[in-house]
Design a protein around this motif. Structure first.
Motif, PDB file in Angstrom:
ATOM      1  N   ALA A  76      10.539  -6.777   2.388  1.00 53.66           N
ATOM      2  CA  ALA A  76       9.556  -7.173   1.381  1.00 53.66           C
ATOM      3  C   ALA A  76      10.014  -7.023  -0.063  1.00 53.66           C
ATOM      4  N   ARG A 107       2.149  -8.276  -5.982  1.00 55.40           N
ATOM      5  CA  ARG A 107       2.855  -8.030  -4.726  1.00 55.40           C
ATOM      6  C   ARG A 107       4.017  -7.064  -4.936  1.00 55.40           C
ATOM      7  N   THR A 108       4.797  -7.299  -5.992  1.00 54.69           N
ATOM      8  CA  THR A 108       5.927  -6.414  -6.276  1.00 54.69           C
ATOM      9  C   THR A 108       5.450  -5.002  -6.583  1.00 54.69           C
TER      10      THR A 108
END
Length: 395
Positions: free
Chosen positions: A177, A3-4
């Motif tokens: 995010a 995700r990162t």
């Protein structure tokens, strides 16, 4: 990690996207603004130089303020430059607007590298860097096609309106995010004295400088290709903007496909052996391409195939040199990342300027400059790699 890596890659992709999206439009921009090839290549040089020099500011800012504020600042500046580029009446105006874009785009290149260093080192950092590059690979593979598609919907100015929209979207992504990875207790107050100390440490570290400039020669070869390929492919070989985009994508696949192997290969065999083999391959394929073109065998398939192989080797070199250069400098990762990025981007811009007077619309000057970069990287690797001590053992 995935995700990162995805978030960082989307942010990092804005800078390359600003290059790749408008490549198919370079001949149209030259015609529309009544400018010659050198003036339009100058819009790339302006972007690269600003992109490089501004990293010297964002790295220290990221060490002092945290990682997210410089991202916000950079994206806002990039949006202003995109608006100005869309309104450009002359090539000089466009170069100035591209300079502003570069000033903003630098933040979203240097800060994600520092974020990766906050989270990982060694082979794990190389793996994450390669994951970021995999997502960034959408830019050189699809951005030229998207740019060619935009040219069917409007003129070249539409491309810069799209870049403005992309900057605004990335501002939202960065806000919601991406968490902050540098807590207040680890931040370093930056002043001229501390920056001077940091620069002195880095500039006198022969290993850091050697690794950075190996990557710099690799980046310079790619920048020469970016500045020249659209004119060579369109004018010498008669490709359409869409045809150029497809040919360009083939070379990008070689680079980013190989970059995904950098982490696993570094973990298994060690990053130094992988680097050594990759640099030799890069120098061999680029030199062989120059000799083939010089001998009259420079057909379009030959150029595409040899650049594919050379860029595949380069895909192992770039992420590995970034990680190896930063690993020993975790306390000043932002400053080290910014200085390394500056040196590499300035090298790329300088190579475009140096080869510009020799460019005649054919492939020979382009591949000659790329071969010089390959041989330069090889020479530096012979001096630098024997001194490298890996911070993480192979597993």
């Amino acid at each position: 990690m995935l995700r990162t890596a995805l978030v960082l890659a989307l942010l990092s992709a804005v800078g390359p996207f600003a290059i790749d999206l408008y490549l198919p439009a370079l001949p149209a921009i030259a015609e529309g603004l009544g400018a010659d090839v050198a003036a339009i290549q100058g819009t790339l040089t302006a972007y690269f130089l600003a992109f490089g020099v501004a990293q010297l500011v964002y790295g220290p800012l990221a060490d002092q303020l945290g990682r997210k504020p410089p991202i916000y600042i950079g994206l806002a500046i990039f949006a202003v430059g995109s608006f100005a580029a869309a309104m450009a009446p002359t090539a000089g105006w466009l170069s100035a607007a591209r300079f502003v874009q570069g000033l903003g785009g630098a933040a979203i290149m240097v800060v994600p590298r520092a974020i990766i260093r906050d989270m990982h080192t060694g082979a794990q950092a190389t793996k994450m860097m390669a994951m970021v590059m995999l997502v960034i690979s959408v830019s050189p593979m699809l951005a030229p096609l998207a740019g060619a598609g935009l040219l069917t919907l409007g003129d070249w100015r539409l491309i810069f309106w799209v870049l403005l929209a992309a900057a605004l979207v990335c501002l939202v992504i960065a806000k919601v995010a991406q968490p902050e990875t540098l807590p207040p207790e680890r931040r370093v107050r930056v002043n001229l004295r501390s920056m001077g100390r940091g620069f002195r440490v880095l500039l006198t570290d022969r290993t850091f400088m050697g690794l950075t400039l190996i990557g710099g020669f690799g980046m310079a070869s790619f920048f020469v290709f970016l500045a020249s390929a659209s004119f060579v492919y369109v004018e010498q070989f008669g490709l359409s903007p869409t045809g150029f985009s497809l040919a360009f994508a083939v070379n990008a696949v070689g680079f980013f496909g190989a970059s995904q192997a950098a982490g696993p290969l570094g973990a298994r065999f060690g990053m130094v052996p992988v680097m050594r083999l990759a640099v030799v391959g890069f120098a061999f394929f680029t030199s062989a391409l120059f000799l083939l073109v010089l001998a009259g065998f420079g057909t379009l398939p030959v150029i595409i195939a040899m650049l594919f192989l050379g860029n595949a080797c380069l895909g192992l070199v770039i992420p590995t040199t970034m990680v190896m250069a930063l690993d020993p400098h975790g306390q000043i990762a932002g400053l080290a990342s910014s200085l390394g990025g500056t040196l590499q981007m300035v090298a790329g811009g300088a190579m475009i300027v140096a080869t510009g007077p020799f460019f005649d619309g054919t492939a020979l000057p382009m591949v000659a400059a790329i071969a010089v970069c390959g041989l330069g990287a090889l020479a530096l690797s012979l001096l630098t790699l024997p001194r490298v001590v890996e911070t993480a053992p192979a597993v």
